[in-house]
Design a protein around this motif. Structure first.
Motif, PDB file in Angstrom:
ATOM      1  N   ALA A 183       0.856  -1.190   0.000  1.00  0.00           N
ATOM      2  CA  ALA A 183       0.000   0.000   0.000  1.00  0.00           C
ATOM      3  C   ALA A 183       0.886   1.233   0.000  1.00  0.00           C
ATOM      4  CB  ALA A 183      -0.933   0.011   1.215  1.00  0.00           C
ATOM      5  N   LEU A 184       0.486   2.221  -0.774  1.00  0.00           N
ATOM      6  CA  LEU A 184       1.182   3.502  -0.847  1.00  0.00           C
ATOM      7  C   LEU A 184       0.308   4.557  -0.185  1.00  0.00           C
ATOM      8  CD1 LEU A 184       3.497   5.317  -2.030  1.00  0.00           C
ATOM      9  CD2 LEU A 184       2.025   5.623  -4.021  1.00  0.00           C
ATOM     10  N   THR A 185       0.843   5.244   0.799  1.00  0.00           N
ATOM     11  CA  THR A 185       0.118   6.305   1.485  1.00  0.00           C
ATOM     12  C   THR A 185       0.787   7.635   1.184  1.00  0.00           C
ATOM     13  OG1 THR A 185       1.433   6.190   3.520  1.00  0.00           O
ATOM     14  CG2 THR A 185      -0.427   4.683   3.325  1.00  0.00           C
ATOM     15  N   GLN A 186      -0.018   8.684   1.127  1.00  0.00           N
ATOM     16  CA  GLN A 186       0.503  10.011   0.836  1.00  0.00           C
ATOM     17  C   GLN A 186       0.810  10.810   2.094  1.00  0.00           C
ATOM     18  OE1 GLN A 186       1.362  10.910  -2.130  1.00  0.00           O
ATOM     19  NE2 GLN A 186       0.480   9.154  -3.190  1.00  0.00           N
ATOM     20  N   GLN A 187       0.563  10.233   3.277  1.00  0.00           N
ATOM     21  CA  GLN A 187       0.836  10.904   4.542  1.00  0.00           C
ATOM     22  C   GLN A 187       1.390   9.886   5.526  1.00  0.00           C
ATOM     23  OE1 GLN A 187      -2.665  10.766   3.459  1.00  0.00           O
ATOM     24  NE2 GLN A 187      -2.556   8.722   4.365  1.00  0.00           N
TER      25      GLN A 187
END
Length: 539
Positions: A366-370
């Motif tokens: 999973a890629l999170t922006q925060q």
């Protein structure tokens, strides 16, 4: 005014339009320098051989992460430069003149749509493959820039195409750090090839993605379906070609500066093989970077394009086998990091076939922006879920819901909760029905069907997932920070403050400790003597 207008009229309309188009992309100053460097002063044109050498890729004995490299691929690389020149730069008797040079650059690297860029990349691949004697069942119309491509690809053709794009990206990165004399490294991209095969092959092909040899697969992939898959899954793939052309022209301008500095020590790019023990391999990092268009993509690749082979993995925030399993160990390493990050989970499940004891290993992410936050509810505004191995797929945010990330530790200061929230890390879905849920011990991961999730796009996170929730044993968990040096500096400052507060809490004030009124012994005696007395609430 009159003199200016007269001067402008002397410039042909064709040249003015080409220069304006190049100026809109910011490449016109570079083109002026490159032309003056490459052009013959007598003919005022670039000789074909000079332009071909400028764009030629020659790498001998490349290293591969998994399998051997065929000679046909090396021959294809040798013909990439000549193919680009033949397709886009029209030569006259003395060579390529200024107007044709600018127009050729605009055709392959100007402001064009993603579909046209991908079409151009394919045309280069087809021409280079045919020049190298590498048989491909593809053909296109030469007359139109946005021409239709006909035919189909085999899985081995997809592998060569992806390796060609990787080599362009490698070449672009190498020119930043060295004179281009490093050995080419080819990553394992089998997960990308299988993604194309499962997405483009006809239904009922009977492919076993858990045990298959890509080089021996004879499945035909219609080129139309493949182009659609590439635009949806790897939208940044054509950028490899545009960056390569731009960097090669830039390198031709800076060639004298490189020669002057040749006596100094040349930085060497470390081999990605030294980092193959990580879940985030070179091939996986490149695949994820191709799904996004932001600075995060550069940070992913920077992990494998470092100058010093002994440089520490600064982007690696947490690794369960290195830092210890469990949510507490996880939190002690990622707390305070407020940049984008990618988490990878390697797990294993048993084969569901009767009488089979085979274990199937897969990787999701999973890629999170925060950064991660300790909350008892979902948070976040955007992100991606990834099926990584054995088949690569990306599922971006739908915008319908914003249940992107959930990360919750045990509550502090409260001994009892009537309705406790789940303790662990989750992505997508709702509380109690998370699409991905990692327990607090990092021992098991639960993956549910996409029907429970409105935050991310639909699709299986590993082959043969099915409709029922799947509970798997976790082998490894990694978190990589992608926020750049600034995010790391902020986290270091946060950790220093936390260490300072911890040290202050450990100190004992002897004067207060010596005061009988504030001592714990007096408090206990007062409670025993009069337990019903009204007392101040505990802070």
């Amino acid at each position: 005014m009159g003199a200016s207008t007269s001067t402008e009229q002397k410039v042909p309309m064709e040249q003015r339009e080409a220069e304006n188009l190049a100026a809109s992309s910011g490449a016109l100053p570079l083109l002026h320098k490159a032309f003056s460097k490459l052009a013959d002063p007598h003919s005022n044109a670039i000789p074909i051989q000079s332009l071909q050498r400028c764009l030629c890729m020659t790498y001998n004995n490349p290293n591969c992460e998994t399998s051997s490299v065929s000679d046909s691929f090396i021959g294809l690389l040798d013909h990439v430069g000549p193919s680009i020149v033949d397709l886009f730069f029209v030569a006259e008797k003395g060579g390529v003149r200024w107007v044709e040079f600018v127009k050729g650059y605009n055709k392959c690297c100007g402001r064009i749509s993603s579909s046209v860029s991908l079409n151009i990349l394919f045309r280069v691949f087809i021409i280079a493959a045919k020049k190298a004697g590498f048989p491909v069942n593809l053909d296109f119309e030469f007359e139109d820039d946005d021409c239709k491509i006909n035919g189909s690809l085999l899985p081995k053709d997809v592998l060569v195409l992806l390796w060609m794009c990787w080599t362009m990206s490698w070449d672009f990165k190498v020119l930043k750090f060295s004179r281009g004399n490093t050995n080419l490294f080819l990553p394992d991209v089998s997960h990308l090839v299988l993604s194309a095969v499962t997405s483009c092959a006809e239904v009922g092909s009977g492919l076993d993605v858990w045990n298959c040899d890509i080089s021996s697969l004879e499945i035909q992939l219609p080129v139309g379906k493949f182009l659609t898959w590439a635009l949806q899954t790897l939208p940044s793939l054509p950028d490899c070609f545009m960056q390569f052309v731009y960097s090669r022209l830039q390198s031709s301008v800076a060639e004298e500066d490189k020669l002057e500095s040749s006596s100094s020590s040349t930085p060497v790019i470390s081999s990605p093989k030294a980092r193959s023990s990580n879940l985030l391999t070179c091939g996986i990092a490149w695949a994820i970077s191709l799904t996004i268009r932001s600075a995060v993509s550069e940070e992913l690749l920077r992990t494998y394009f470092v100058i010093d082979a002994g440089e520490k993995d600064e982007n690696l925030l947490y690794k369960s086998s290195l830092h210890g399993r469990g949510l507490n160990r996880f939190w002690s390493n990622i707390a305070g990091y407020q940049g984008a990050s990618v988490i990878l989970i390697s797990a294993t499940t048993r084969d569901t076939d009767e009488g089979s004891s085979n274990e199937r290993k897969w990787i999701i992410g999973a890629l999170t922006q925060q950064g991660f936050e300790n909350k008892d509810m979902f948070y976040g505004s955007s992100g991606n879920l990834y099926s990584i191995s054995p088949v690569f797929h990306v599922y971006s945010s739908t915008g319908k819901e914003k249940n992107c990330v959930y990360s919750h530790l045990h509550p502090t200061g409260r001994l009892y909760e009537p309705h406790p929230k789940p303790v662990g890390i989750a992505f997508g879905g709702t509380l109690g029905n998370e699409r991905i849920f990692i327990d607090e011990d990092f021992a098991r991961v639960t993956v549910r069907h996409h029907a429970v999730d409105k935050t991310y796009q639909h699709g299986s996170l590993f082959p043969d997932q099915g409709f029922l929730p799947v509970e798997a044993l976790i082998l490894e968990v990694e978190v990589w920070g992608l926020g750049g040096s600034r995010a790391k500096e902020v986290q270091d400052m946060y950790k220093k403050r936390e260490d300072l507060f911890t040290e202050q809490r450990r100190r004992v004030d002897l004067k207060t400790f010596a005061n009988w009124e504030d001592s714990p012994e007096k408090l206990m005696m007062d409670m025993v003597s009069d337990p019903n007395a009204v007392r101040r609430e505990d802070r």
